[in-house]
Motif scaffolding. Structure first.
Motif, PDB file in Angstrom:
ATOM      1  N   ASP A 199      79.264 -35.682 -54.849  1.00  0.00           N
ATOM      2  CA  ASP A 199      80.343 -35.970 -55.849  1.00  0.00           C
ATOM      3  C   ASP A 199      80.873 -37.128 -56.327  1.00  0.00           C
ATOM      4  O   ASP A 199      79.253 -38.434 -55.565  1.00  0.00           O
ATOM      5  CB  ASP A 199      81.703 -35.169 -54.390  1.00  0.00           C
TER       6      ASP A 199
ATOM      7  N   ASN B  68      84.856 -33.197 -60.694  1.00  0.00           N
ATOM      8  CA  ASN B  68      85.931 -33.140 -61.607  1.00  0.00           C
ATOM      9  C   ASN B  68      86.564 -34.141 -62.737  1.00  0.00           C
ATOM     10  O   ASN B  68      86.374 -34.940 -61.433  1.00  0.00           O
ATOM     11  CB  ASN B  68      86.978 -32.799 -60.847  1.00  0.00           C
TER      12      ASN B  68
ATOM     13  N   ARG C 225      85.544 -25.800 -62.395  1.00  0.00           N
ATOM     14  CA  ARG C 225      85.920 -26.868 -61.324  1.00  0.00           C
ATOM     15  C   ARG C 225      86.005 -26.637 -60.042  1.00  0.00           C
ATOM     16  O   ARG C 225      86.465 -25.518 -59.279  1.00  0.00           O
ATOM     17  CB  ARG C 225      87.649 -26.653 -61.506  1.00  0.00           C
ATOM     18  N   LYS C 226      85.481 -27.520 -59.720  1.00  0.00           N
ATOM     19  CA  LYS C 226      85.936 -27.275 -57.931  1.00  0.00           C
ATOM     20  C   LYS C 226      86.843 -27.800 -56.728  1.00  0.00           C
ATOM     21  O   LYS C 226      88.556 -27.587 -57.805  1.00  0.00           O
ATOM     22  CB  LYS C 226      85.473 -28.783 -57.290  1.00  0.00           C
ATOM     23  N   PRO C 227      87.385 -26.769 -56.788  1.00  0.00           N
ATOM     24  CA  PRO C 227      86.775 -25.891 -55.478  1.00  0.00           C
ATOM     25  C   PRO C 227      85.924 -24.436 -55.869  1.00  0.00           C
ATOM     26  O   PRO C 227      85.427 -24.044 -55.611  1.00  0.00           O
ATOM     27  CB  PRO C 227      87.559 -25.064 -54.340  1.00  0.00           C
TER      28      PRO C 227
ATOM     29  N   PRO D  24      82.901 -22.665 -57.511  1.00  0.00           N
ATOM     30  CA  PRO D  24      81.265 -22.750 -57.703  1.00  0.00           C
ATOM     31  C   PRO D  24      80.737 -23.104 -59.270  1.00  0.00           C
ATOM     32  O   PRO D  24      79.690 -23.522 -58.759  1.00  0.00           O
ATOM     33  CB  PRO D  24      80.864 -21.439 -57.751  1.00  0.00           C
TER      34      PRO D  24
ATOM     35  N   SER E 115      87.717 -29.534 -51.601  1.00  0.00           N
ATOM     36  CA  SER E 115      87.022 -28.907 -52.873  1.00  0.00           C
ATOM     37  C   SER E 115      85.945 -28.969 -53.016  1.00  0.00           C
ATOM     38  O   SER E 115      85.555 -27.863 -53.717  1.00  0.00           O
ATOM     39  CB  SER E 115      88.074 -29.214 -54.018  1.00  0.00           C
ATOM     40  N   ASP E 116      85.701 -29.743 -52.930  1.00  0.00           N
ATOM     41  CA  ASP E 116      83.573 -30.283 -52.288  1.00  0.00           C
ATOM     42  C   ASP E 116      83.060 -28.856 -51.736  1.00  0.00           C
ATOM     43  O   ASP E 116      81.891 -28.385 -51.950  1.00  0.00           O
ATOM     44  CB  ASP E 116      83.519 -31.559 -51.926  1.00  0.00           C
TER      45      ASP E 116
ATOM     46  N   ALA F  87      83.855 -25.763 -52.755  1.00  0.00           N
ATOM     47  CA  ALA F  87      82.768 -25.998 -54.282  1.00  0.00           C
ATOM     48  C   ALA F  87      81.361 -25.083 -53.367  1.00  0.00           C
ATOM     49  O   ALA F  87      80.492 -23.953 -53.955  1.00  0.00           O
ATOM     50  CB  ALA F  87      82.559 -26.658 -55.125  1.00  0.00           C
TER      51      ALA F  87
END
Length: 186
Positions: free
Chosen positions: A16, A59, A104-106, A108, A133-134, A137
């Motif tokens: 990220d 993101n 967009r995270k979350p 995949p 969310s990282d 994903a």
């Protein structure tokens, strides 16, 4: 894809951007405001030295919100690469949470896209990030996630994480299957 020196290693480590590789400056479009997180260069270099592909999944909803331009996102990317070295791929989602996109995270999408561009299997990939969310994903893509909590990480996100590390160095050591103190990352 080249032959692996060690089949136990992941094929790729995806980081990220904000809060993981660099300090989180909300909607940052200013390359001069880019500050690497402590140990970021050494951590990324250790992954590269192991022969593992590196990438970034980020993101950037400031684009859709009109707070950033794609050119500003690219300028920040170039500054990050000046400070931390080149990355094999940058997968960036410009959408907002309400857009319902698959990147967009979350979701995949960023992880899957980055793996596709690197020619690696998501199931042989580690995602390192600082928020839930990282990790979501990573899980949704079939990848392994390692959470590096920061002051913005919610306690529930830490509790839900399968793997956590106290800093980026420790996360990379976990990703590479090395015990802290085993060398390779200073």
């Amino acid at each position: 894809m080249s032959a692996r020196r060690d089949p136990a290693l992941p094929e790729a480590v995806l980081f990220d951007r904000d809060g993981t590789l660099i300090e989180d400056v909300p909607y940052n479009g200013d390359p001069d405001a880019v500050r690497p997180m402590p140990g970021a260069r050494a951590a990324v270099d250790a992954v590269r030295s192991a022969g593992v592909s590196v990438g970034v999944v980020s993101n950037q909803s400031g684009v859709t919100r009109g707070l950033l331009t794609r050119a500003q996102v690219d300028a920040v990317r170039l500054r990050v690469e000046t400070l931390l070295g080149p990355f094999g791929v940058w997968a960036v989602c410009p959408h907002g949470p309400e857009d319902g996109c698959r990147c967009r995270k979350p979701a995949p999408g960023l992880v899957v896209a980055a793996c596709g561009r690197l020619g690696v299997d998501p199931r042989r990939t580690v995602v390192i990030g600082d928020i839930g969310s990282d990790m979501a994903a990573a899980a949704a893509a079939g990848a392994r996630g390692v959470l590096v909590p920061t002051p913005v990480t919610l306690p529930a996100e830490v509790g839900a994480a399968t793997e956590t590390a106290h800093d980026l160095r420790a996360a990379v050591l976990e990703a590479l299957g090395r015990a802290p103190g085993a060398g390779g990352v200073r």
